[in-house]
Design a protein around this motif. Structure first.
Motif, mmCIF file in Angstrom:
data_model
loop_
_atom_site.group_PDB
_atom_site.id
_atom_site.type_symbol
_atom_site.label_atom_id
_atom_site.label_comp_id
_atom_site.label_asym_id
_atom_site.label_seq_id
_atom_site.Cartn_x
_atom_site.Cartn_y
_atom_site.Cartn_z
ATOM 1 N N LYS A 40 0.828 -1.199 0.000
ATOM 2 C CA LYS A 40 0.000 0.000 0.000
ATOM 3 C C LYS A 40 0.867 1.257 0.000
ATOM 4 C CE LYS A 40 -3.741 2.252 2.571
ATOM 5 N NZ LYS A 40 -4.571 2.214 3.809
ATOM 6 N N GLN B 187 2.212 1.801 -3.481
ATOM 7 C CA GLN B 187 1.171 2.305 -4.374
ATOM 8 C C GLN B 187 0.904 3.781 -4.133
ATOM 9 O OE1 GLN B 187 1.371 -0.285 -6.506
ATOM 10 N NE2 GLN B 187 -0.820 -0.012 -6.878
ATOM 11 N N GLU B 188 0.849 4.184 -2.871
ATOM 12 C CA GLU B 188 0.608 5.592 -2.542
ATOM 13 C C GLU B 188 1.779 6.463 -2.976
ATOM 14 O OE1 GLU B 188 -0.161 5.680 1.601
ATOM 15 O OE2 GLU B 188 -2.220 4.939 1.415
ATOM 16 N N SER C 83 8.735 6.731 1.860
ATOM 17 C CA SER C 83 7.685 5.716 1.783
ATOM 18 C C SER C 83 8.209 4.425 1.167
ATOM 19 C CB SER C 83 6.489 6.235 0.978
ATOM 20 O OG SER C 83 5.846 7.284 1.662
ATOM 21 N N GLU D 202 0.154 10.209 -3.614
ATOM 22 C CA GLU D 202 -1.046 10.570 -2.858
ATOM 23 C C GLU D 202 -0.642 11.036 -1.460
ATOM 24 O OE1 GLU D 202 -3.552 7.188 -2.773
ATOM 25 O OE2 GLU D 202 -3.954 7.207 -4.927
ATOM 26 N N HIS D 203 -0.489 12.331 -1.324
ATOM 27 C CA HIS D 203 -0.126 12.887 -0.022
ATOM 28 C C HIS D 203 -1.219 13.856 0.401
ATOM 29 C CE1 HIS D 203 3.808 11.077 -0.359
ATOM 30 N NE2 HIS D 203 3.977 11.661 -1.522
#
Length: 333
Positions: free
Chosen positions: A145, A148-149, A257, A154-155
């Protein structure tokens, strides 16, 4: 590792004394300088190192290795927490001089809640060995996950209050402004929370969400509740100073990340292998020295590549900014 009740009590008292000293030093609201944050960050890391050395001298290399692996893992995962802490501070417009007080109490709340998680996790592991499969699968899923983020960039740029926090606000009400470091005031004859208390609760309860992956991760490195608790305690207690030290550098850790996903995925695989081994399946187990080496190597590579990527991005932005300037911008006066 055989830990007596006396040692547990002495450890908790010692940690409480350190927290008390930290509170007394930072009791006066003030803006924390980078120098002050750097000194106290070094102090907390040194204290963790001394504790690990004490474990080595009195319990041997394995408990000490498990502590350092757990501490480094929890510390690296806590850096990810700081992104959310920055958003919380912005959401509630916390004055700079009050931020250190907010973080101190918020982290203390987080430490108490994590202690509950650790106790529950230790009890579950002691009763159900199959939980290692569940923890391992969850960590691998969390790692995927995160990747993927990171790839989707995606923040979230705004913090959203959790249900518990919204319920407390509805129940007690919130003052419309800060009243120094006061947590409660009387407004129109009614006792209401101040924004200071709300943001402290936000910091503390939000950490519970991060504990959902960090607690299984450290149980993947050691099943000793004493080491799990102390590694978490030392990682969290230096978080306040780390916030002020690297707050401006967080956006430059663009590959964090990816690094955390590798660490969580690695520990997830380690947990599954351990579960298979405990079930009688002949599979290799990953030793603590190997785990510690992998974790440190991933963090070093992640930091270096993040700083290189940030520097290249800054260079490209400067070039683009220069190309957008009109000829009049360069006319000498």
């Amino acid at each position: 590792m055989d830990v007596s009740p006396t040692l547990w009590v002495l450890t908790i008292v010692g940690l409480a004394a350190l927290i008390a000293v930290d509170f007394l030093i930072g009791r006066k609201p003030h803006e924390v300088s980078v120098k002050e944050a750097g000194i106290w960050t070094a102090v907390w890391i040194a204290l963790a190192g001394l504790f690990g050395l004490g474990l080595f001298l009195h319990a041997g290399g394995r408990p000490a290795g498990e502590f350092f692996a757990g501490f480094i893992t929890e510390k690296s995962l806590s850096v990810d927490n700081l992104f959310v802490f920055v958003l919380i501070m912005a959401k509630f417009a916390v004055p700079t001089k009050y931020q250190q007080r907010v973080l101190l109490i918020g982290v203390l709340i987080a430490l108490v809640l994590r202690a509950v998680f650790i106790a529950a996790g230790a009890a579950i592991i002691a009763s159900f060995s199959w939980v290692f499969y569940l923890f391992g699968a969850f960590l691998v899923w969390t790692a995927w996950k995160l990747v993927q983020e990171a790839r989707a960039e995606e923040h979230d740029e705004e913090y959203e209050e959790n249900r518990l926090l919204r319920a407390a606000e509805r129940r007690f009400g919130v003052a419309d402004r800060y009243h120094g470091t006061s947590l409660w005031i009387r407004e129109n004859g009614k006792r209401v929370m101040t924004p200071m208390l709300v943001v402290m609760l936000a910091i503390g309860t939000t950490d519970v969400l991060f504990a959902l992956d960090s607690i299984p991760a450290i149980f993947g490195l050691t099943q000793d509740p004493y080491i799990v608790f102390t590694a978490n305690a030392f990682a969290l207690m230096g978080l306040r100073q780390l916030y002020f030290l690297i707050g401006g550098l967080l956006k430059r850790l663009v590959h964090l990340s990816y690094g955390l996903s590798v660490i969580l995925g690695f520990i997830g695989v380690k947990l599954v292998l351990h579960a298979l081994h405990e079930s009688g399946v002949h599979v290799p187990e990953i030793s603590i020295p190997v785990s510690l080496g992998v974790i440190c190597a991933v963090l070093v590579v992640t930091t270096v590549t993040s700083l290189m990527a940030s520097r290249k991005q800054a260079g490209r932005e400067e070039v683009q900014e220069g190309s957008r300037r009109t000829p009049e911008d360069h006319v000498d006066v």
